[in-house]
Design a protein around this motif. Structure first.
Motif, PDB file in Angstrom:
ATOM      1  N   GLY A 177       0.821  -1.213   0.000  1.00 54.79           N
ATOM      2  CA  GLY A 177       0.000   0.000   0.000  1.00 54.79           C
ATOM      3  C   GLY A 177       0.850   1.254   0.000  1.00 54.79           C
ATOM      4  O   GLY A 177       0.565   2.217  -0.730  1.00 54.79           O
ATOM      5  N   ARG A 178       1.918   1.248   0.795  1.00 51.39           N
ATOM      6  CA  ARG A 178       2.832   2.391   0.866  1.00 51.39           C
ATOM      7  C   ARG A 178       3.431   2.679  -0.504  1.00 51.39           C
ATOM      8  O   ARG A 178       3.494   3.831  -0.961  1.00 51.39           O
ATOM      9  CB  ARG A 178       3.927   2.094   1.886  1.00 51.39           C
ATOM     10  N   GLU A 179       3.868   1.633  -1.166  1.00 49.76           N
ATOM     11  CA  GLU A 179       4.474   1.778  -2.496  1.00 49.76           C
ATOM     12  C   GLU A 179       3.473   2.349  -3.499  1.00 49.76           C
ATOM     13  O   GLU A 179       3.805   3.256  -4.289  1.00 49.76           O
ATOM     14  CB  GLU A 179       4.978   0.409  -2.969  1.00 49.76           C
ATOM     15  N   GLN A 180       2.247   1.827  -3.468  1.00 53.87           N
ATOM     16  CA  GLN A 180       1.227   2.291  -4.424  1.00 53.87           C
ATOM     17  C   GLN A 180       0.838   3.747  -4.177  1.00 53.87           C
ATOM     18  O   GLN A 180       0.684   4.528  -5.116  1.00 53.87           O
ATOM     19  CB  GLN A 180      -0.013   1.394  -4.345  1.00 53.87           C
ATOM     20  N   ILE A 181       0.672   4.121  -2.904  1.00 51.42           N
ATOM     21  CA  ILE A 181       0.303   5.503  -2.583  1.00 51.42           C
ATOM     22  C   ILE A 181       1.397   6.468  -3.036  1.00 51.42           C
ATOM     23  O   ILE A 181       1.111   7.503  -3.647  1.00 51.42           O
ATOM     24  CB  ILE A 181       0.050   5.678  -1.066  1.00 51.42           C
ATOM     25  N   LYS A 182       2.637   6.130  -2.757  1.00 43.97           N
ATOM     26  CA  LYS A 182       3.742   7.023  -3.116  1.00 43.97           C
ATOM     27  C   LYS A 182       3.845   7.202  -4.632  1.00 43.97           C
ATOM     28  O   LYS A 182       4.062   8.315  -5.132  1.00 43.97           O
ATOM     29  CB  LYS A 182       5.053   6.492  -2.534  1.00 43.97           C
ATOM     30  N   THR A 183       3.656   6.122  -5.354  1.00 48.18           N
ATOM     31  CA  THR A 183       3.710   6.190  -6.816  1.00 48.18           C
ATOM     32  C   THR A 183       2.572   7.044  -7.372  1.00 48.18           C
ATOM     33  O   THR A 183       2.789   7.949  -8.189  1.00 48.18           O
ATOM     34  CB  THR A 183       3.656   4.781  -7.431  1.00 48.18           C
ATOM     35  N   LEU A 184       1.357   6.763  -6.914  1.00 46.78           N
ATOM     36  CA  LEU A 184       0.185   7.503  -7.404  1.00 46.78           C
ATOM     37  C   LEU A 184       0.211   8.960  -6.963  1.00 46.78           C
ATOM     38  O   LEU A 184      -0.186   9.854  -7.722  1.00 46.78           O
ATOM     39  CB  LEU A 184      -1.104   6.829  -6.907  1.00 46.78           C
ATOM     40  N   ALA A 185       0.664   9.196  -5.735  1.00 45.05           N
ATOM     41  CA  ALA A 185       0.726  10.571  -5.230  1.00 45.05           C
ATOM     42  C   ALA A 185       1.636  11.424  -6.104  1.00 45.05           C
ATOM     43  O   ALA A 185       1.314  12.573  -6.439  1.00 45.05           O
ATOM     44  CB  ALA A 185       1.211  10.584  -3.786  1.00 45.05           C
ATOM     45  N   ALA A 186       2.772  10.866  -6.501  1.00 47.51           N
ATOM     46  CA  ALA A 186       3.702  11.592  -7.364  1.00 47.51           C
ATOM     47  C   ALA A 186       3.067  11.884  -8.724  1.00 47.51           C
ATOM     48  O   ALA A 186       3.216  12.978  -9.276  1.00 47.51           O
ATOM     49  CB  ALA A 186       4.985  10.777  -7.543  1.00 47.51           C
ATOM     50  N   GLN A 187       2.338  10.904  -9.242  1.00 49.26           N
ATOM     51  CA  GLN A 187       1.691  11.074 -10.548  1.00 49.26           C
ATOM     52  C   GLN A 187       0.584  12.127 -10.506  1.00 49.26           C
ATOM     53  O   GLN A 187       0.363  12.841 -11.488  1.00 49.26           O
ATOM     54  CB  GLN A 187       1.104   9.741 -11.017  1.00 49.26           C
ATOM     55  N   LYS A 188      -0.103  12.221  -9.366  1.00 52.09           N
ATOM     56  CA  LYS A 188      -1.266  13.086  -9.264  1.00 52.09           C
ATOM     57  C   LYS A 188      -0.969  14.451  -8.630  1.00 52.09           C
ATOM     58  O   LYS A 188      -1.879  15.247  -8.412  1.00 52.09           O
ATOM     59  CB  LYS A 188      -2.373  12.379  -8.469  1.00 52.09           C
ATOM     60  N   GLY A 189       0.292  14.711  -8.316  1.00 48.73           N
ATOM     61  CA  GLY A 189       0.657  16.025  -7.810  1.00 48.73           C
ATOM     62  C   GLY A 189       0.501  16.226  -6.314  1.00 48.73           C
ATOM     63  O   GLY A 189       0.487  17.359  -5.830  1.00 48.73           O
ATOM     64  N   PHE A 190       0.412  15.144  -5.550  1.00 46.00           N
ATOM     65  CA  PHE A 190       0.386  15.243  -4.084  1.00 46.00           C
ATOM     66  C   PHE A 190       1.813  15.236  -3.555  1.00 46.00           C
ATOM     67  O   PHE A 190       2.749  14.799  -4.229  1.00 46.00           O
ATOM     68  CB  PHE A 190      -0.383  14.068  -3.472  1.00 46.00           C
ATOM     69  N   ARG A 191       1.979  15.690  -2.321  1.00 40.63           N
ATOM     70  CA  ARG A 191       3.309  15.709  -1.707  1.00 40.63           C
ATOM     71  C   ARG A 191       3.277  14.913  -0.406  1.00 40.63           C
ATOM     72  O   ARG A 191       2.460  15.174   0.471  1.00 40.63           O
ATOM     73  CB  ARG A 191       3.737  17.152  -1.445  1.00 40.63           C
ATOM     74  N   ILE A 192       4.158  13.924  -0.291  1.00 33.57           N
ATOM     75  CA  ILE A 192       4.288  13.128   0.938  1.00 33.57           C
ATOM     76  C   ILE A 192       5.197  13.907   1.887  1.00 33.57           C
ATOM     77  O   ILE A 192       6.396  14.066   1.609  1.00 33.57           O
ATOM     78  CB  ILE A 192       4.878  11.742   0.663  1.00 33.57           C
ATOM     79  N   VAL A 193       4.649  14.396   2.992  1.00 31.26           N
ATOM     80  CA  VAL A 193       5.442  15.211   3.925  1.00 31.26           C
ATOM     81  C   VAL A 193       5.877  14.422   5.160  1.00 31.26           C
ATOM     82  O   VAL A 193       6.701  14.892   5.943  1.00 31.26           O
ATOM     83  CB  VAL A 193       4.656  16.473   4.354  1.00 31.26           C
ATOM     84  N   ALA A 194       5.307  13.241   5.337  1.00 38.24           N
ATOM     85  CA  ALA A 194       5.727  12.354   6.436  1.00 38.24           C
ATOM     86  C   ALA A 194       5.528  10.921   5.977  1.00 38.24           C
ATOM     87  O   ALA A 194       4.532  10.603   5.331  1.00 38.24           O
ATOM     88  CB  ALA A 194       4.916  12.629   7.696  1.00 38.24           C
ATOM     89  N   ASP A 195       6.485  10.066   6.303  1.00 41.40           N
ATOM     90  CA  ASP A 195       6.439   8.671   5.870  1.00 41.40           C
ATOM     91  C   ASP A 195       6.829   7.795   7.060  1.00 41.40           C
ATOM     92  O   ASP A 195       7.975   7.397   7.219  1.00 41.40           O
ATOM     93  CB  ASP A 195       7.388   8.468   4.684  1.00 41.40           C
ATOM     94  N   GLU A 196       5.845   7.533   7.915  1.00 41.67           N
ATOM     95  CA  GLU A 196       6.072   6.796   9.162  1.00 41.67           C
ATOM     96  C   GLU A 196       5.570   5.361   9.040  1.00 41.67           C
ATOM     97  O   GLU A 196       4.676   5.074   8.233  1.00 41.67           O
ATOM     98  CB  GLU A 196       5.350   7.490  10.322  1.00 41.67           C
ATOM     99  N   VAL A 197       6.134   4.466   9.837  1.00 40.15           N
ATOM    100  CA  VAL A 197       5.712   3.070   9.845  1.00 40.15           C
ATOM    101  C   VAL A 197       5.484   2.599  11.283  1.00 40.15           C
ATOM    102  O   VAL A 197       5.900   3.257  12.238  1.00 40.15           O
ATOM    103  CB  VAL A 197       6.758   2.156   9.160  1.00 40.15           C
ATOM    104  N   TYR A 198       4.823   1.461  11.407  1.00 28.88           N
ATOM    105  CA  TYR A 198       4.623   0.827  12.718  1.00 28.88           C
ATOM    106  C   TYR A 198       4.611  -0.683  12.535  1.00 28.88           C
ATOM    107  O   TYR A 198       4.357  -1.191  11.423  1.00 28.88           O
ATOM    108  CB  TYR A 198       3.319   1.310  13.382  1.00 28.88           C
ATOM    109  N   GLY A 199       4.906  -1.409  13.592  1.00 27.31           N
ATOM    110  CA  GLY A 199       4.928  -2.867  13.530  1.00 27.31           C
ATOM    111  C   GLY A 199       3.548  -3.469  13.720  1.00 27.31           C
ATOM    112  O   GLY A 199       2.685  -2.872  14.376  1.00 27.31           O
ATOM    113  N   PRO A 200       3.302  -4.660  13.169  1.00 30.66           N
ATOM    114  CA  PRO A 200       1.993  -5.305  13.281  1.00 30.66           C
ATOM    115  C   PRO A 200       1.538  -5.526  14.730  1.00 30.66           C
ATOM    116  O   PRO A 200       0.347  -5.573  15.005  1.00 30.66           O
ATOM    117  CB  PRO A 200       2.196  -6.645  12.572  1.00 30.66           C
ATOM    118  N   LYS A 201       2.506  -5.650  15.651  1.00 35.09           N
ATOM    119  CA  LYS A 201       2.154  -5.919  17.055  1.00 35.09           C
ATOM    120  C   LYS A 201       2.286  -4.687  17.951  1.00 35.09           C
ATOM    121  O   LYS A 201       2.101  -4.780  19.162  1.00 35.09           O
ATOM    122  CB  LYS A 201       3.030  -7.051  17.593  1.00 35.09           C
TER     123      LYS A 201
END
Length: 380
Positions: A177-201
């Motif tokens: 999902g992260r990969e798809q959002i970043k790719t589409l966001a770049a194509q559509k003119g959005f800007r990713i200003v924070a890219d945080e992650v968390y563990g499943p547990k």
């Protein structure tokens, strides 16, 4: 001579009867579902749905006289266990097709096995890499995660939201999902200003959200499956963050609202299959009747409403039975029949498969919904 003809006739009739009985027979459908563990909210309704449909179909005489048998194992959401159980289904149980697994990680782990053994797999997980690129023996029923991501971004564009904070889980579903959002966001003119992650547990994401709050994005997109997204929703409320919060289709069930709490979940938006809001759809929508019938049957059998996730198993079952009706009961015949599905009205959408598309769903598979007073509301 007459006696010889009579004997031959009797033998031919007997042979034809035996052939017909053999042709009818029983087809074993394997099921790999995370019935227990963190992903049980996916696997439990999938298992129940498959069992319900097999029982209903057999009660009506089967598929073209063919009886069905569901052989289902609980993977617990574990990829290694999923491979072991898939091996058992193929080599010991002799299944003709496998429905599942429930999660992207498990599905990716099982793919090499089913490709080698030439047994069709219909995954109930959403990760795009399951079917992209298309593999001969692998299909899936949830819409690709890039479709869900695009649905969110299209809505954000209408709201003139341009900056995005991402908060994604570090498993197969979250990474995809992260990969798809970043790719589409770049194509559509959005800007990713924070890219945080968390563990499943992980049980608290306040640190990531505090950092996001300081950046002041136009919107937050969380990508994961419960319980993480429910925790994040609570944390957003606790921290007093007012930024619009979007969730992935991975939480499109009432279980998410229950875990997060109606108060914390108020206003959260996400792409969801039409099952969640079928009573709000136009009556001429081609899916409405099937959605209503499934929900009513599930409630009758299990005393709870049907979930989008159980719908993934329903879709797979329709693909399998459609293939049985059209092509036959051998593994390759079932595979070919699934790939030939055309405008198949189902729970998750209308499927049109092809040799290059083993998912077969478009943007129309999702509606944007908003949580209002503990329930779904259709976003216009």
């Amino acid at each position: 001579m007459k006696k010889l003809i009579a004997v031959c006739s009797v033998m031919c009739i007997g042979l034809l009867s035996a052939t017909a009985a053999l042709a009818a027979g029983t087809v074993k459908i394997g099921g790999l579902f995370a019935v227990t563990g963190p992903a049980a909210f996916l696997g439990e309704p999938e298992k129940k749905t498959l069992e319900m449909l097999v029982n209903e179909t057999n009660a009506k005489g089967g598929v073209n006289g063919i009886k069905l048998e569901a052989v289902i194992y609980d993977t617990g959401g574990d990829a290694t266990k999923a491979v072991q159980l898939a091996t058992k289904l193929i080599r010991d149980d002799k299944v003709a097709v496998i429905i599942g697994p429930s999660t992207t990680g498990e599905s990716m782990a099982v793919i090499p096995l089913v490709e080698k053994e030439k047994v069709p797999l219909i995954s109930c997980a959403a990760g795009i890499k399951i079917t992209d690129p298309a593999r001969k023996w692998v299909f899936k029923t949830p819409a690709n995660d890039h479709v869900a991501a695009e649905k969110i971004l299209n809505h954000m564009a209408k709201q003139k939201q341009k900056t995005i904070a991402l908060l994604t889980v570090t498993d197969g579903f979250g990474a995809s999902g992260r990969e798809q959002i970043k790719t589409l966001a770049a194509q559509k003119g959005f800007r990713i200003v924070a890219d945080e992650v968390y563990g499943p547990k992980d049980t608290d994401m306040s640190a990531q959200l505090t950092k996001i709050r300081g950046i002041k994005p136009d919107a937050i997109i969380c990508w994961g499956t419960n319980p993480g997204p429910a925790v994040i929703t609570k944390n957003v409320k606790q921290l007093g963050i007012k930024t619009p919060l979007y969730m992935s289709h991975g939480v499109a069930s009432k279980k998410y609202i229950e875990l997060a709490g109606a108060d914390a979940a108020e206003g959260v938006m996400l792409p969801a299959g039409k099952l969640a809001i079928y009573d709000m759809l136009p009556k001429n929508d081609p899916q409405v009747k099937l959605l209503r019938d499934y929900d009513r049957a599930y409630k009758k059998n299990f005393n709870v409403e049907a979930s989008t996730f159980g719908g993934y198993a329903y879709d797979a079952f329709l693909l399998v039975t459609g293939a049985l009706k059209k092509n036959g009961s051998r593994a390759e015949q079932i595979r070919n029949g699934i790939e030939q599905a055309n405008k198949l009205v189902s729970i998750s959408g209308i499927f049109t498969m092809s040799p290059k598309d083993h998912n077969g769903l478009s943007l129309s598979a999702f509606e944007m919904v908003k949580i209002v007073k503990g329930d779904w509301s259709l976003v216009k």
